[in-house]
Design an enzyme around this catalytic site. Structure first.
Site: not given
Length: 174
Positions: A114, A116, A121
């Site tokens: 779940h 996000k 870089d």
């Protein structure tokens, strides 16, 4: 960044990323141009020069997928971790990205992957409540925080690497 983001044309931004230095092609679409939460998110993603590590629960937004695909075509190493149940839903961009050659790994257990977040870089963290779906971007009350403080980025880098290795198909047990 706060969402919902009003609909906007990202063509000039995406075309510039696809062909840096070339004159922007005009877009005939009726959508307004301008600075929105979505355009700022896309600019942050397109700033990647070496790597983009994505840990995304649900990914169906075509504009974000196009930005990720452009980075891959530019030679940026893109790795994506996602949830197995949501990667196959109608409209998911995961198959398209995998087909383009982007490395994708997913969970093998009943709980949701779940997270996000994205790491650009290994120095910039993009995280928040936003699923990378058109519905979330245009309709939901969501937030995205962009941080370039090494102390904040490091735990997310560690978490990504841990999950990346855990979801390595060589480690699956059937």
């Amino acid at each position: 960044l706060f969402f919902p983001s009003r609909p906007c044309c990202l063509e000039a931004l995406l075309n510039e990323a696809a062909a840096p230095g070339e004159p922007a092609r005009p877009c005939p679409c009726p959508l307004p141009r301008g600075d929105t939460s979505l355009s700022r998110l896309v600019r942050r993603l397109l700033s990647a020069r070496r790597s983009l590590d994505l840990c995304i629960f649900s990914f169906s937004c075509p504009q974000l997928a196009r930005a990720v695909h452009l980075l891959h075509r530019r030679g940026v190493r893109v790795r994506l971790v996602t949830d197995a149940q949501y990667m196959g839903l109608h409209g998911s961009q995961i198959g398209r990205l995998r087909h383009a050659g982007i490395q994708v790994r997913h969970d093998q257990h009943s709980g949701y992957m779940h997270h996000k977040f994205a790491i650009v870089d290994q120095r910039m963290l993009i995280t928040g409540s936003l699923n990378w779906t058109t519905q979330a971007i245009q309709s939901n009350r969501e937030n995205v925080l962009v941080v370039d403080d090494a102390e904040c980025v490091k735990p997310f880098l560690d978490e990504f690497e841990r999950i990346w290795e855990e979801y390595n198909p060589a480690n699956y047990s059937f």
